[in-house]
Design a protein around this motif. Structure first.
Motif, PDB file in Angstrom:
ATOM      1  N   GLN A  54       0.871  -1.182   0.000  1.00  0.00           N
ATOM      2  CA  GLN A  54       0.000   0.000   0.000  1.00  0.00           C
ATOM      3  C   GLN A  54       0.907   1.231   0.000  1.00  0.00           C
ATOM      4  O   GLN A  54       1.233   1.810   1.038  1.00  0.00           O
ATOM      5  CB  GLN A  54      -0.955  -0.028   1.200  1.00  0.00           C
ATOM      6  CG  GLN A  54      -2.265   0.639   0.852  1.00  0.00           C
ATOM      7  CD  GLN A  54      -3.230   0.729   1.996  1.00  0.00           C
ATOM      8  OE1 GLN A  54      -2.888   0.519   3.155  1.00  0.00           O
ATOM      9  NE2 GLN A  54      -4.466   1.083   1.679  1.00  0.00           N
ATOM     10  N   GLU A  55       1.292   1.606  -1.213  1.00  0.00           N
ATOM     11  CA  GLU A  55       2.311   2.649  -1.394  1.00  0.00           C
ATOM     12  C   GLU A  55       2.097   3.331  -2.736  1.00  0.00           C
ATOM     13  O   GLU A  55       1.783   2.664  -3.733  1.00  0.00           O
ATOM     14  CB  GLU A  55       3.688   1.993  -1.385  1.00  0.00           C
ATOM     15  CG  GLU A  55       4.861   2.930  -1.309  1.00  0.00           C
ATOM     16  CD  GLU A  55       5.397   3.396  -2.657  1.00  0.00           C
ATOM     17  OE1 GLU A  55       6.309   4.219  -2.663  1.00  0.00           O
ATOM     18  OE2 GLU A  55       4.888   2.928  -3.713  1.00  0.00           O
ATOM     19  N   ALA A  56       2.250   4.615  -2.759  1.00  0.00           N
ATOM     20  CA  ALA A  56       2.214   5.371  -4.023  1.00  0.00           C
ATOM     21  C   ALA A  56       3.271   6.458  -3.927  1.00  0.00           C
ATOM     22  O   ALA A  56       3.612   6.898  -2.821  1.00  0.00           O
ATOM     23  CB  ALA A  56       0.838   5.986  -4.245  1.00  0.00           C
ATOM     24  N   PHE A  57       3.783   6.856  -5.069  1.00  0.00           N
ATOM     25  CA  PHE A  57       4.797   7.918  -5.025  1.00  0.00           C
ATOM     26  C   PHE A  57       4.672   8.785  -6.253  1.00  0.00           C
ATOM     27  O   PHE A  57       3.939   8.480  -7.186  1.00  0.00           O
ATOM     28  CB  PHE A  57       6.209   7.331  -4.869  1.00  0.00           C
ATOM     29  CG  PHE A  57       6.684   6.519  -6.033  1.00  0.00           C
ATOM     30  CD1 PHE A  57       6.290   5.201  -6.213  1.00  0.00           C
ATOM     31  CD2 PHE A  57       7.554   7.073  -6.965  1.00  0.00           C
ATOM     32  CE1 PHE A  57       6.737   4.448  -7.287  1.00  0.00           C
ATOM     33  CE2 PHE A  57       8.012   6.333  -8.050  1.00  0.00           C
ATOM     34  CZ  PHE A  57       7.601   5.025  -8.211  1.00  0.00           C
ATOM     35  N   GLU A  58       5.410   9.874  -6.233  1.00  0.00           N
ATOM     36  CA  GLU A  58       5.438  10.785  -7.362  1.00  0.00           C
ATOM     37  C   GLU A  58       6.881  11.182  -7.640  1.00  0.00           C
ATOM     38  O   GLU A  58       7.771  10.956  -6.815  1.00  0.00           O
ATOM     39  CB  GLU A  58       4.578  12.027  -7.086  1.00  0.00           C
ATOM     40  CG  GLU A  58       3.121  11.844  -7.472  1.00  0.00           C
ATOM     41  CD  GLU A  58       2.956  11.458  -8.944  1.00  0.00           C
ATOM     42  OE1 GLU A  58       3.740  11.914  -9.793  1.00  0.00           O
ATOM     43  OE2 GLU A  58       2.052  10.662  -9.251  1.00  0.00           O
ATOM     44  N   GLY A  59       7.099  11.776  -8.780  1.00  0.00           N
ATOM     45  CA  GLY A  59       8.428  12.266  -9.124  1.00  0.00           C
ATOM     46  C   GLY A  59       8.258  13.532  -9.937  1.00  0.00           C
ATOM     47  O   GLY A  59       7.549  13.535 -10.944  1.00  0.00           O
TER      48      GLY A  59
END
Ligand code: PLP
Length: 343
Positions: A54-59
């Motif tokens: 359960q993980e989300a990220f951005e760049g």
């Protein structure tokens, strides 16, 4: 305080900076963002991010201009994408305001790590959202942590702005047609590591994925979207399993400004031999021309253009994008958030 970083020698990797920004979701609300100087996160061993991904990220990136100011590119689009990623993975996302405030604060607090104008380097911003509360059953967390850290970065590919060679992947899928490919969640990247490492070991810079169902259409290229130029058209795949790239969205607008026809549609791999130019695009990859595509199943290499140099439209798109990001060209659509504007 100055850093002793050799800006021109930076690759795309982690460099420790001074601070990161954190906010926690607990009892139905996000805390005010706090400034931290530790690189570590204390975490419950049963946190959902560790077991159920359960993980989300951005760049995204911040760029230092000739005027000394720092510009963050299209930050609100990253906030929106994180909201979509959180929805798919049943997390509570920071709203646009909190997301943007935390990114700005992370850049401000680490200003000495924003590379000088002219080095080609930039400050990569990595907002990350994880489920932190303990669960053993497969259920979403009720508590979340939102962290924004930054790292100065140079080119993603060792080639810089030179054509890369990529290899077709037919034996592993990074995402399913109705799955998580269209959101930016850790599991997609875990699933892509084997292809990426095998490609590198075989001497290729990146993997070109075909659609998971039929292996007939071009999906995307590692952690970047694919585009091609043919007969005055900017052509880019439409697929339910690719991440909608903010760079690609930008290039479509710039291409239309240049008078190219923009085609966002299914792109058959069989079209490869007819493309005049091809490339990958993304925050990390920027715009990278593709010179050669190796198909290991057919034992055939497709050479795009002369295979050695970037084509004219690719150069024009790259230059236009960089000029806006570094503040060298006007920004009529208001894509940049300009910091240190007040002095
Ligand atoms: C799988 C994937 N596709 C495409 C992209 C490019 O997206 P963007 O231009 O928003 O960085 C990325 C990087 O974020 C990515 O990880």
């Amino acid at each position: 305080m100055e850093t002793n970083i050799k800006w021109a020698e930076l690759g795309f990797g982690y460099v420790k900076t001074d601070y990161n920004i954190r906010s926690e979701f607990r009892d139905g609300r996000w805390s005010e963002p706090e400034v931290h100087d530790s690189e570590y996160i204390p975490m419950h061993m049963a946190a959902t991010c560790l077991h159920y991904g359960q993980e989300a990220f951005e760049g995204l990136k911040a760029f230092r201009g000739k005027d000394g100011r720092v510009r963050i590119f299209r930050m609100v689009e990253n906030a929106r994408r994180m909201i979509r990623s959180a929805e798919y993975t049943q997390m509570v996302a920071p709203d646009e305001e909190l997301f943007c405030r935390a990114c700005v604060e992370a850049v401000r607090r680490n200003e000495r790590f924003v590379p000088p104008y002219g080095t080609g380097a930039s400050l990569y911003i990595r907002p990350t959202l994880v489920g932190t509360s303990a669960q053993v059953g497969v259920k979403p967390a009720t508590e979340f942590l939102f962290v924004v850290f930054v790292s100065p970065v140079g080119p993603y590919f060792k080639e810089g702005f030179r054509p890369i060679s990529v290899i077709i992947e037919r034996h592993h899928d990074r995402a399913a047609p109705l799955g998580t490919g269209k959101v930016k969640v850790g599991g997609n990247y875990a699933a892509s590591l084997i292809s990426g490492e095998q490609a590198k070991a075989a001497g290729y810079s990146n993997v070109l994925y075909l659609d998971a169902k039929e292996k007939r259409y071009i999906d995307e290229c590692g952690a970047a979207n694919f585009f091609a130029i043919r007969d005055g058209a900017y052509i880019t795949p439409k697929s339910s399993s690719i991440l909608p790239s903010i760079t690609n969205m930008t290039l479509r607008e710039l291409a239309a400004d240049f008078g190219l026809r923009v085609e966002e549609r299914e792109v058959e791999f069989s079209e490869m031999s007819s493309f005049e130019e091809a490339g990958t695009c993304g925050t990390a990859a920027v715009v990278s021309p593709i010179g050669k595509v190796f198909d290991p199943d057919e034992g055939r290499t497709y050479v795009v253009g002369d295979g050695e140099s970037a084509g004219p439209w690719t150069v024009r798109l790259y230059d236009a994008l960089r000029a806006i990001q570094f503040g060298d060209a006007p920004d009529p659509r208001g894509w940049n958030t300009v910091l240190f504007n007040e002095e």
